[in-house]
Write a protein that holds these residues in place. Structure first.
Motif, PDB file in Angstrom:
ATOM      1  N   ASP A 190      59.497  70.819 -15.357  1.00 15.55           N
ATOM      2  CA  ASP A 190      59.873  71.910 -14.461  1.00 15.55           C
ATOM      3  C   ASP A 190      59.092  71.741 -13.171  1.00 15.55           C
ATOM      4  OD1 ASP A 190      60.267  74.251 -13.075  1.00 15.55           O
ATOM      5  OD2 ASP A 190      60.029  75.555 -14.825  1.00 15.55           O
TER       6      ASP A 190
ATOM      7  N   LYS B 254      63.301  70.548  -2.249  1.00 16.62           N
ATOM      8  CA  LYS B 254      64.702  70.961  -2.275  1.00 16.62           C
ATOM      9  C   LYS B 254      65.477  69.929  -3.081  1.00 16.62           C
ATOM     10  CE  LYS B 254      65.759  68.652   2.110  1.00 16.62           C
ATOM     11  NZ  LYS B 254      66.327  68.796   3.464  1.00 16.62           N
TER      12      LYS B 254
ATOM     13  N   CYS C 222      67.577  63.318 -10.523  1.00 14.47           N
ATOM     14  CA  CYS C 222      67.635  64.369 -11.538  1.00 14.47           C
ATOM     15  C   CYS C 222      67.999  63.772 -12.886  1.00 14.47           C
ATOM     16  CB  CYS C 222      68.665  65.431 -11.148  1.00 14.47           C
ATOM     17  SG  CYS C 222      68.338  66.195  -9.548  1.00 14.47           S
TER      18      CYS C 222
ATOM     19  N   THR D 268      59.214  73.335 -10.335  1.00 10.55           N
ATOM     20  CA  THR D 268      58.733  74.581  -9.716  1.00 10.55           C
ATOM     21  C   THR D 268      57.375  74.969 -10.293  1.00 10.55           C
ATOM     22  OG1 THR D 268      60.986  75.364  -9.345  1.00 10.55           O
ATOM     23  CG2 THR D 268      59.233  77.010  -9.323  1.00 10.55           C
TER      24      THR D 268
ATOM     25  N   GLU E 138      62.898  75.736  -2.937  1.00 13.70           N
ATOM     26  CA  GLU E 138      64.199  76.350  -3.149  1.00 13.70           C
ATOM     27  C   GLU E 138      64.112  77.266  -4.363  1.00 13.70           C
ATOM     28  OE1 GLU E 138      67.234  73.413  -3.518  1.00 13.70           O
ATOM     29  OE2 GLU E 138      67.511  73.245  -1.337  1.00 13.70           O
ATOM     30  N   SER E 139      64.997  78.241  -4.426  1.00 15.07           N
ATOM     31  CA  SER E 139      64.922  79.223  -5.512  1.00 15.07           C
ATOM     32  C   SER E 139      65.023  78.572  -6.889  1.00 15.07           C
ATOM     33  CB  SER E 139      66.040  80.262  -5.352  1.00 15.07           C
ATOM     34  OG  SER E 139      67.297  79.615  -5.314  1.00 15.07           O
ATOM     35  N   THR E 140      65.827  77.506  -6.990  1.00 14.56           N
ATOM     36  CA  THR E 140      65.980  76.818  -8.278  1.00 14.56           C
ATOM     37  C   THR E 140      65.946  75.318  -8.055  1.00 14.56           C
ATOM     38  OG1 THR E 140      67.385  78.599  -9.128  1.00 14.56           O
ATOM     39  CG2 THR E 140      67.429  76.504 -10.309  1.00 14.56           C
ATOM     40  N   LEU E 141      64.968  74.676  -8.665  1.00 17.42           N
ATOM     41  CA  LEU E 141      64.883  73.219  -8.616  1.00 17.42           C
ATOM     42  C   LEU E 141      65.332  72.649  -9.946  1.00 17.42           C
ATOM     43  CD1 LEU E 141      61.426  72.628  -6.850  1.00 17.42           C
ATOM     44  CD2 LEU E 141      63.712  72.339  -5.861  1.00 17.42           C
ATOM     45  N   PRO E 142      66.064  71.531  -9.940  1.00 19.65           N
ATOM     46  CA  PRO E 142      66.526  70.959 -11.209  1.00 19.65           C
ATOM     47  C   PRO E 142      65.382  70.359 -12.010  1.00 19.65           C
ATOM     48  CG  PRO E 142      67.042  69.494  -9.394  1.00 19.65           C
ATOM     49  CD  PRO E 142      66.519  70.751  -8.783  1.00 19.65           C
TER      50      PRO E 142
END
Length: 502
Positions: free
Chosen positions: A350, A417, A496, A352, A378-382
């Motif tokens: 994870d 990002k 990713c 983030t 960013e609000s959601t990172l893979p």
């Protein structure tokens, strides 16, 4: 038909090899005329009065060119043409016919004729069509020669070469491939590779290459390592395996090409290197830790009172020894990462949470220098697949460098990002920057930028080399932009989960 001057035809014919020609025609004057004209060109000529006689000659001798009348008693030219294709497919057939209709010509071509010449014909017309067929014959010979040369080259390669069709049957396997897999029971050609070498990884790799969609753009290649039991108590072989589909002109899959390269010796050397570094590191670390413990005892005053000057000298010595210990640790880490022989425990990471933890961990040291660390995510990172310890090492090295090489009252920015397939992370500082002449060398081992501002900063020169090795092992990329005196930005691109394969 326009006639070509005999001198031109003769000059062309002289440049060709002397072929054997057979004339099969039931008209004596045609046989005699063709024989006379072709013999004057320097060719070997035989003649037959009917299909049966011509067939017997063809069964006994090879003819480069067959001049064949279509309409003859007993055995027609069409029947003889079909028989020639079975007996000697390399013979070039020129049809002589008084029935020069389009239908007869097409039928003869379908049965394998190269060309036709209508009756009556002139000597120059005969010379022209024979010369044309000779060029075709020699082109076929050149192709056969090139194929033979290619086969010799493939057979001489030290790397193993395997070609299979869509049914996984062996089309070609050179001697090196047979030796590598230990095939000793004759030819592999025509057999399914799984019947002769039932190795699960090889079969899965070939199957994966075969299942690659023909519409997939770009070159598709599967790279892995294959371990083969050598037998006779010898060590197992470690083979580098590369497998690709090969396709026809219409891009349909026709089979696979597999290359094997023996990397056993290289792997053994890498293992020896890794073992040596581990041994040396252990042997050096033990006395270093012992010296640090003794210095700590003295500096704490447990061995007697220490003056301020002595304390200063001891602290300086302790710092140097800690730098040496860091160097040993970095060398060991770099060796292990580059060796590829140690077992990594890949996990879903994870990003983030990882970046937040790293910023929190390094903030106290940054605060001591009045340096702010800003985290912009960013609000959601893979999620990415990696070794968590290695990911921590990347950002520990980059953040530590950013703090060390930044003056007070500056800011370090950590940005992240992502798009559909990649994650982009940048660590940017407002520090001393890197001179242009040093940019190309900063990922080299032991390379350190030294100038008036950084000469007092200690380091091993291995941190960025370790970072690049880890990023490369993840199929990622790292780049740097810097303006001397204004700051530096390190940018990392990582694939990713859906684009990264362990």
């Amino acid at each position: 038909m326009a006639q070509t001057p005999p001198t031109v035809l003769q000059a062309s014919a002289e440049t060709l090899l002397c072929p054997n020609i057979l004339v099969v025609d039931d008209e004596p004057r045609i046989r005699e005329a063709c024989s006379l004209i072709l013999q004057t060109m320097g060719f070997e000529v035989q003649a037959a009065a009917d299909g049966a006689e011509g067939l017997k000659l063809i069964e006994d001798h090879h003819f480069d060119i067959l001049l064949l009348d279509l309409v003859m008693p007993n055995m027609s030219g069409f029947e003889l043409l079909s028989r020639v294709r079975d007996i000697d497919p390399d013979t070039v057939v020129i049809v002589i016919t008084g029935y020069a209709t389009l239908e007869h010509s097409i039928e003869a071509m379908k049965k394998g004729a190269f060309d036709f010449i209508p009756k009556p014909f002139t000597p120059d017309q005969l010379k022209a069509v024979v010369t044309k067929s000779l060029r075709y014959t020699h082109a076929l010979q050149d192709i056969a020669t090139n194929k033979s040369r290619m086969r010799v080259m493939v057979n001489k390669l030290h790397d193993g070469v395997l070609i299979t069709d869509m049914e996984k049957r062996v089309v070609l396997a050179n001697p090196s491939f047979k030796k590598m897999i230990g095939a000793r029971d004759g030819s592999l050609i025509g057999n399914k590779i799984g019947d002769k070498f039932p190795n699960k990884l090889l079969l899965e790799t070939i199957e994966s290459a075969l299942s690659t969609p023909a519409s997939e753009s770009g070159e598709h290649e599967i790279n892995t390592e294959l371990i083969v039991n050598s037998g006779n108590g010898e060590p197992d072989k470690i083979l580098s395996l590369h497998c690709s589909p090969y396709r026809g002109r219409s891009e349909q899959n026709l089979g696979t090409i597999t290359l094997l390269h023996d990397i056993t010796a290289a792997k053994q050397i890498e293992q020896m290197k890794s073992d040596f570094v581990s041994m040396v590191s252990h042997e050096i670390r033990s006395p270093i830790n012992s010296v640090l413990m003794q210095l700590s005892v003295i500096m704490d005053g447990l061995a007697g009172e220490v003056t301020d000057k002595q304390q200063e000298i001891l602290e300086r010595a302790s710092g140097k020894i800690k730098n040496l210990d860091k160097l040993v640790t970095d060398l060991l880490d770099l060796s292990r990462i580059e060796s590829g022989l140690i077992s990594y425990e890949y996990e879903d990471v994870d990003l983030t949470a990882l970046l937040q933890d790293q910023v929190s961990f390094h903030s106290p040291r940054a605060d001591a220098k009045k340096i702010a660390i800003e985290l912009q995510l960013e609000s959601t990172l893979p999620v990415i697949t990696a070794v968590p310890r290695h990911m921590e090492e990347i950002f520990t090295n980059l953040l530590t460098n950013a703090i060390k090489y930044s003056p007070e009252n500056t800011t370090i920015t950590v940005q992240a990002k992502a798009d559909n397939s990649q994650v982009y992370i940048q660590i940017k500082d407002s520090g001393y920057g890197i001179p242009a002449e040093d940019i190309d060398h900063i990922f080299d081992r032991f390379y350190r930028v030294k100038d008036q501002q950084t000469r007092t900063i200690h380091g091993t020169g291995l941190g960025l080399a370790i970072v690049k090795s880890i990023v490369d092992s993840l199929n990622g990329k790292i780049s740097v932009e810097s303006s001397y005196g204004r700051g530096t930005a390190f940018s990392i691109m990582l694939p990713c989960n859906d684009t990264y394969s362990k």
